[in-house]
Design a protein around this motif. Sequence first.
Motif, PDB file in Angstrom:
ATOM      1  N   LYS A  59      -2.410   2.899  13.756  1.00  0.00           N
ATOM      2  CA  LYS A  59      -3.343   3.131  14.858  1.00  0.00           C
ATOM      3  C   LYS A  59      -4.632   2.335  14.653  1.00  0.00           C
ATOM      4  CE  LYS A  59      -1.983   7.755  16.460  1.00  0.00           C
ATOM      5  NZ  LYS A  59      -2.438   9.158  16.597  1.00  0.00           N
ATOM      6  N   ALA A  60      -5.125   2.319  13.421  1.00  0.00           N
ATOM      7  CA  ALA A  60      -6.344   1.563  13.132  1.00  0.00           C
ATOM      8  C   ALA A  60      -6.124   0.068  13.339  1.00  0.00           C
ATOM      9  CB  ALA A  60      -6.790   1.843  11.694  1.00  0.00           C
ATOM     10  N   TRP A  61      -4.924  -0.393  12.998  1.00  0.00           N
ATOM     11  CA  TRP A  61      -4.555  -1.813  13.179  1.00  0.00           C
ATOM     12  C   TRP A  61      -4.582  -2.184  14.664  1.00  0.00           C
ATOM     13  CZ3 TRP A  61      -4.160  -5.964  10.304  1.00  0.00           C
ATOM     14  CH2 TRP A  61      -3.309  -7.015  10.636  1.00  0.00           C
ATOM     15  N   CYS A  62      -4.037  -1.309  15.476  1.00  0.00           N
ATOM     16  CA  CYS A  62      -4.022  -1.557  16.917  1.00  0.00           C
ATOM     17  C   CYS A  62      -5.434  -1.508  17.501  1.00  0.00           C
ATOM     18  CB  CYS A  62      -3.126  -0.539  17.616  1.00  0.00           C
ATOM     19  SG  CYS A  62      -1.380  -0.684  17.170  1.00  0.00           S
ATOM     20  N   ALA A  63      -6.271  -0.625  16.971  1.00  0.00           N
ATOM     21  CA  ALA A  63      -7.652  -0.530  17.444  1.00  0.00           C
ATOM     22  C   ALA A  63      -8.420  -1.816  17.137  1.00  0.00           C
ATOM     23  CB  ALA A  63      -8.340   0.671  16.798  1.00  0.00           C
ATOM     24  N   LEU A  64      -8.152  -2.415  15.976  1.00  0.00           N
ATOM     25  CA  LEU A  64      -8.790  -3.687  15.638  1.00  0.00           C
ATOM     26  C   LEU A  64      -8.442  -4.770  16.656  1.00  0.00           C
ATOM     27  CD1 LEU A  64      -8.375  -4.064  11.758  1.00  0.00           C
ATOM     28  CD2 LEU A  64     -10.509  -3.797  13.019  1.00  0.00           C
ATOM     29  N   GLN A  65      -7.167  -4.813  17.038  1.00  0.00           N
ATOM     30  CA  GLN A  65      -6.725  -5.835  17.982  1.00  0.00           C
ATOM     31  C   GLN A  65      -7.336  -5.626  19.355  1.00  0.00           C
ATOM     32  OE1 GLN A  65      -5.133  -8.515  17.278  1.00  0.00           O
ATOM     33  NE2 GLN A  65      -4.961  -9.301  19.361  1.00  0.00           N
ATOM     34  N   LYS A  66      -7.409  -4.383  19.789  1.00  0.00           N
ATOM     35  CA  LYS A  66      -8.010  -4.103  21.093  1.00  0.00           C
ATOM     36  C   LYS A  66      -9.484  -4.512  21.110  1.00  0.00           C
ATOM     37  CE  LYS A  66      -4.966  -0.222  22.260  1.00  0.00           C
ATOM     38  NZ  LYS A  66      -4.893   1.245  22.480  1.00  0.00           N
ATOM     39  N   LYS A  67     -10.137  -4.360  19.970  1.00  0.00           N
ATOM     40  CA  LYS A  67     -11.545  -4.722  19.859  1.00  0.00           C
ATOM     41  C   LYS A  67     -11.741  -6.228  19.889  1.00  0.00           C
ATOM     42  CE  LYS A  67     -15.589  -3.951  16.898  1.00  0.00           C
ATOM     43  NZ  LYS A  67     -16.068  -3.319  15.644  1.00  0.00           N
ATOM     44  N   VAL A 104       0.852  -1.184   0.000  1.00  0.00           N
ATOM     45  CA  VAL A 104       0.000   0.000   0.000  1.00  0.00           C
ATOM     46  C   VAL A 104       0.889   1.235   0.000  1.00  0.00           C
ATOM     47  CG1 VAL A 104      -0.189  -0.096   2.527  1.00  0.00           C
ATOM     48  CG2 VAL A 104      -1.819   1.269   1.227  1.00  0.00           C
ATOM     49  N   ALA A 105       0.456   2.259  -0.751  1.00  0.00           N
ATOM     50  CA  ALA A 105       1.175   3.533  -0.794  1.00  0.00           C
ATOM     51  C   ALA A 105       0.167   4.632  -1.092  1.00  0.00           C
ATOM     52  CB  ALA A 105       2.272   3.510  -1.864  1.00  0.00           C
ATOM     53  N   ASP A 152      -1.072  13.488  12.001  1.00  0.00           N
ATOM     54  CA  ASP A 152      -2.308  13.158  11.300  1.00  0.00           C
ATOM     55  C   ASP A 152      -2.143  13.153   9.788  1.00  0.00           C
ATOM     56  OD1 ASP A 152      -3.573  12.918  13.723  1.00  0.00           O
ATOM     57  OD2 ASP A 152      -4.435  14.934  13.699  1.00  0.00           O
ATOM     58  N   ASP A 153      -1.038  13.692   9.300  1.00  0.00           N
ATOM     59  CA  ASP A 153      -0.786  13.731   7.863  1.00  0.00           C
ATOM     60  C   ASP A 153       0.085  12.566   7.393  1.00  0.00           C
ATOM     61  OD1 ASP A 153      -2.254  16.084   7.572  1.00  0.00           O
ATOM     62  OD2 ASP A 153      -0.507  17.345   7.967  1.00  0.00           O
ATOM     63  N   LEU A 154       0.370  11.641   8.293  1.00  0.00           N
ATOM     64  CA  LEU A 154       1.180  10.477   7.959  1.00  0.00           C
ATOM     65  C   LEU A 154       0.278   9.250   7.876  1.00  0.00           C
ATOM     66  CD1 LEU A 154       4.181  11.165  10.368  1.00  0.00           C
ATOM     67  CD2 LEU A 154       4.218  11.345   7.864  1.00  0.00           C
ATOM     68  N   PRO A 155      -0.076   8.794   6.669  1.00  0.00           N
ATOM     69  CA  PRO A 155      -0.994   7.652   6.546  1.00  0.00           C
ATOM     70  C   PRO A 155      -0.458   6.371   7.164  1.00  0.00           C
ATOM     71  CG  PRO A 155      -0.031   8.238   4.411  1.00  0.00           C
ATOM     72  CD  PRO A 155       0.317   9.342   5.355  1.00  0.00           C
ATOM     73  N   THR A 156       0.862   6.222   7.213  1.00  0.00           N
ATOM     74  CA  THR A 156       1.429   5.039   7.870  1.00  0.00           C
ATOM     75  C   THR A 156       1.010   4.989   9.331  1.00  0.00           C
ATOM     76  OG1 THR A 156       3.351   4.969   6.406  1.00  0.00           O
ATOM     77  CG2 THR A 156       3.573   3.883   8.538  1.00  0.00           C
ATOM     78  N   VAL A 157       1.052   6.130  10.000  1.00  0.00           N
ATOM     79  CA  VAL A 157       0.648   6.205  11.404  1.00  0.00           C
ATOM     80  C   VAL A 157      -0.847   5.952  11.540  1.00  0.00           C
ATOM     81  CG1 VAL A 157       0.419   7.747  13.386  1.00  0.00           C
ATOM     82  CG2 VAL A 157       2.541   7.721  12.059  1.00  0.00           C
ATOM     83  N   GLU A 168      -6.578   4.489   1.576  1.00  0.00           N
ATOM     84  CA  GLU A 168      -8.022   4.459   1.849  1.00  0.00           C
ATOM     85  C   GLU A 168      -8.569   3.049   1.682  1.00  0.00           C
ATOM     86  OE1 GLU A 168     -12.173   6.629   0.366  1.00  0.00           O
ATOM     87  OE2 GLU A 168     -10.243   7.226  -0.490  1.00  0.00           O
ATOM     88  N   GLU A 169      -8.164   2.371   0.609  1.00  0.00           N
ATOM     89  CA  GLU A 169      -8.596   0.993   0.407  1.00  0.00           C
ATOM     90  C   GLU A 169      -8.026   0.081   1.477  1.00  0.00           C
ATOM     91  OE1 GLU A 169      -8.187  -2.684  -2.846  1.00  0.00           O
ATOM     92  OE2 GLU A 169      -7.618  -0.645  -3.424  1.00  0.00           O
ATOM     93  N   ALA A 170      -6.771   0.311   1.850  1.00  0.00           N
ATOM     94  CA  ALA A 170      -6.139  -0.525   2.872  1.00  0.00           C
ATOM     95  C   ALA A 170      -6.879  -0.425   4.198  1.00  0.00           C
ATOM     96  CB  ALA A 170      -4.682  -0.118   3.050  1.00  0.00           C
ATOM     97  N   GLU A 171      -7.283   0.777   4.552  1.00  0.00           N
ATOM     98  CA  GLU A 171      -8.001   0.946   5.809  1.00  0.00           C
ATOM     99  C   GLU A 171      -9.342   0.230   5.778  1.00  0.00           C
ATOM    100  OE1 GLU A 171      -8.729   4.422   9.139  1.00  0.00           O
ATOM    101  OE2 GLU A 171      -8.137   4.979   7.105  1.00  0.00           O
ATOM    102  N   ASP A 172     -10.011   0.247   4.614  1.00  0.00           N
ATOM    103  CA  ASP A 172     -11.289  -0.460   4.481  1.00  0.00           C
ATOM    104  C   ASP A 172     -11.115  -1.968   4.571  1.00  0.00           C
ATOM    105  OD1 ASP A 172     -12.657   1.921   4.160  1.00  0.00           O
ATOM    106  OD2 ASP A 172     -12.626   1.846   1.962  1.00  0.00           O
ATOM    107  N   ARG A 173      -9.973  -2.469   4.127  1.00  0.00           N
ATOM    108  CA  ARG A 173      -9.731  -3.921   4.072  1.00  0.00           C
ATOM    109  C   ARG A 173      -8.842  -4.419   5.212  1.00  0.00           C
ATOM    110  NH1 ARG A 173      -7.227  -5.218  -1.618  1.00  0.00           N
ATOM    111  NH2 ARG A 173      -7.174  -7.274  -0.602  1.00  0.00           N
ATOM    112  N   LEU A 174      -8.602  -3.607   6.193  1.00  0.00           N
ATOM    113  CA  LEU A 174      -7.570  -3.891   7.187  1.00  0.00           C
ATOM    114  C   LEU A 174      -7.788  -5.222   7.900  1.00  0.00           C
ATOM    115  CD1 LEU A 174      -5.059  -2.339   7.887  1.00  0.00           C
ATOM    116  CD2 LEU A 174      -6.274  -1.241   9.769  1.00  0.00           C
ATOM    117  N   ASP A 175      -9.029  -5.602   8.099  1.00  0.00           N
ATOM    118  CA  ASP A 175      -9.310  -6.831   8.841  1.00  0.00           C
ATOM    119  C   ASP A 175      -8.960  -8.094   8.043  1.00  0.00           C
ATOM    120  OD1 ASP A 175     -10.205  -7.886  11.322  1.00  0.00           O
ATOM    121  OD2 ASP A 175     -12.037  -8.574  10.339  1.00  0.00           O
ATOM    122  N   GLU A 176      -8.606  -7.932   6.761  1.00  0.00           N
ATOM    123  CA  GLU A 176      -8.247  -9.091   5.943  1.00  0.00           C
ATOM    124  C   GLU A 176      -6.811  -9.554   6.200  1.00  0.00           C
ATOM    125  OE1 GLU A 176      -8.811  -8.279   1.810  1.00  0.00           O
ATOM    126  OE2 GLU A 176     -10.764  -7.299   2.121  1.00  0.00           O
TER     127      GLU A 176
END
Length: 297
Positions: free
Chosen positions: A118-126, A59-60, A109-114, A80-88
């Motif tokens: 963060k979204a990846w970690c939120a998935l795990q906490k959930k 992803v880039a 907030d302007d760094l998409p890698t970050v 944007e697509e990666a964030e939508d598909r992150l759970d895959e």
Amino acid sequence: MSAIAETPVDGKTEPIQVLFLLHEGFDTVDFTGPMETFWYAKNDDISKPEGQAFVIHTVAEDERVISNQGIKIKADMDFEEAEDRLDEFDILAIPGGNVVALLDSKALDDLPTVTIAKAWCALQKKDPSRERTLFSICTGSLFLAKAGLLQGLSATTHPDHYTKFEILCQEAAKADSLVPTNVMEERYVVNNARFDLGPDLDENPFILSKKPDGRRPSTARKGSDAWKLSRRRESLVRRGQLPLGGMRVITAGGITAGLDATLYLIGALVTIEAAKKVAHSLQYVWNKGVTVEGIDV
């Protein structure tokens, strides 16, 4: 379903899905080294005909991203697509290269890698029951430090950036919960190992039998995890109480240390023999890191 799913379909396991986050100016070998190491890993029980144990995705921000060495990579998807598909995905991998310049020139907030991390970690906490891995190579860990994702964990980075790394970890702790990060001088550091191989730690294939000298003594527990050789499953309640929902967090040092950490993941998620075969194919000696904060202590 991934190769680390609880119940394989028809007695077979699906490939483990790896997503590499490629920022502008990433280090070529930080990406291609672990990528090719994953590619060599095979699983005799894999459901795909070619027997790949891992499938690589990239992803880039734009369709094509240029490395620090001038290599152009065509990304599979945008952020944007990666964030939508992150759970895959099962493994989120972040290479280094050009990280300090990006952190100095852009807001967090302007760094998409970050944002993705963060979204990846939120998935795990959930959902702590899902086995996910956050994996940084070289200075990629500086993204995680700046975002405050390494608080309460042990971590490492490229040796030239230990001081910068420590400062970022300290700043993140002051801005949040005051929980520090234990910065270690190791080839790679594994947090939240899911399984324990038993009491005979001298025979543990994942760790050093003798820790090399460094400026900071290691406080690592000498244990590790391997899915197929584990003696017992972990408590998901205990796992959920660990930092980041008990997600496996691996930070590797500079360049070739990323190969070492990738071999660890192959050994943990496929088999130790698979990792040894990959090291043989690469004509590479697997240098072991350390594991801290395992589930079954």
